[in-house]
Design an enzyme around this catalytic site. Sequence first.
Site, PDB file in Angstrom:
ATOM      1  N   ARG A  19       8.488   9.640 -19.312  1.00  0.00           N
ATOM      2  CA  ARG A  19       8.848  10.567 -18.229  1.00  0.00           C
ATOM      3  C   ARG A  19       8.394  10.021 -16.879  1.00  0.00           C
ATOM      4  O   ARG A  19       9.127  10.075 -15.885  1.00  0.00           O
ATOM      5  CB  ARG A  19       8.257  11.953 -18.492  1.00  0.00           C
ATOM      6  CG  ARG A  19       8.767  12.996 -17.503  1.00  0.00           C
ATOM      7  CD  ARG A  19       8.430  14.421 -17.894  1.00  0.00           C
ATOM      8  NE  ARG A  19       7.023  14.724 -17.709  1.00  0.00           N
ATOM      9  CZ  ARG A  19       6.183  15.066 -18.687  1.00  0.00           C
ATOM     10  NH1 ARG A  19       6.599  15.173 -19.925  1.00  0.00           N
ATOM     11  NH2 ARG A  19       4.926  15.324 -18.427  1.00  0.00           N
ATOM     12  N   ASP A  68       0.827  -1.209   0.000  1.00  0.00           N
ATOM     13  CA  ASP A  68       0.000   0.000   0.000  1.00  0.00           C
ATOM     14  C   ASP A  68       0.859   1.255   0.000  1.00  0.00           C
ATOM     15  O   ASP A  68       0.551   2.236  -0.682  1.00  0.00           O
ATOM     16  CB  ASP A  68      -0.941   0.023   1.210  1.00  0.00           C
ATOM     17  CG  ASP A  68      -2.070  -0.987   1.091  1.00  0.00           C
ATOM     18  OD1 ASP A  68      -2.321  -1.458  -0.039  1.00  0.00           O
ATOM     19  OD2 ASP A  68      -2.684  -1.302   2.124  1.00  0.00           O
ATOM     20  N   GLU A  84      -3.244  -2.879  -8.837  1.00  0.00           N
ATOM     21  CA  GLU A  84      -1.985  -2.152  -8.949  1.00  0.00           C
ATOM     22  C   GLU A  84      -1.844  -1.531 -10.330  1.00  0.00           C
ATOM     23  O   GLU A  84      -0.750  -1.307 -10.810  1.00  0.00           O
ATOM     24  CB  GLU A  84      -0.799  -3.059  -8.616  1.00  0.00           C
ATOM     25  CG  GLU A  84      -0.726  -4.309  -9.454  1.00  0.00           C
ATOM     26  CD  GLU A  84       0.372  -5.253  -9.000  1.00  0.00           C
ATOM     27  OE1 GLU A  84       1.014  -5.845  -9.882  1.00  0.00           O
ATOM     28  OE2 GLU A  84       0.576  -5.404  -7.793  1.00  0.00           O
TER      29      GLU A  84
END
Length: 108
Positions: free
Chosen positions: A49, A3, A29
């Site tokens: 990026r 988490d 996720e």
Amino acid sequence: MGDRALAHFARVLVGCVRKSDLAARYGGEEFAVLVTGADAAQAAALAERIRVCLAEQPCRIDDMFLPLTISIGVAERNARAGTPEAVIQAADKALYRAKHKGRNQVSQ
């Protein structure tokens, strides 16, 4: 620990996207970013990026620094992928290509 790693990634992600983009957690996720006013090449550049920023900012958990990696799939809304569902499906396929090519990379 998981988490905290996800929360760390969310902070990195929000720091990379523009105010006009929409970043959201999409699954356990998985995250999705709606990049407005950009073509596939510009979206891929943003994805790269994000990948680099995450690599440069390891997740700190107590006294440990946990390096995180990310695989990113990029898709553009076009005649072939015109509906939101089709764009998400195309991005998901690109994500799995990135994972199969060795992870920690961007794929279109």
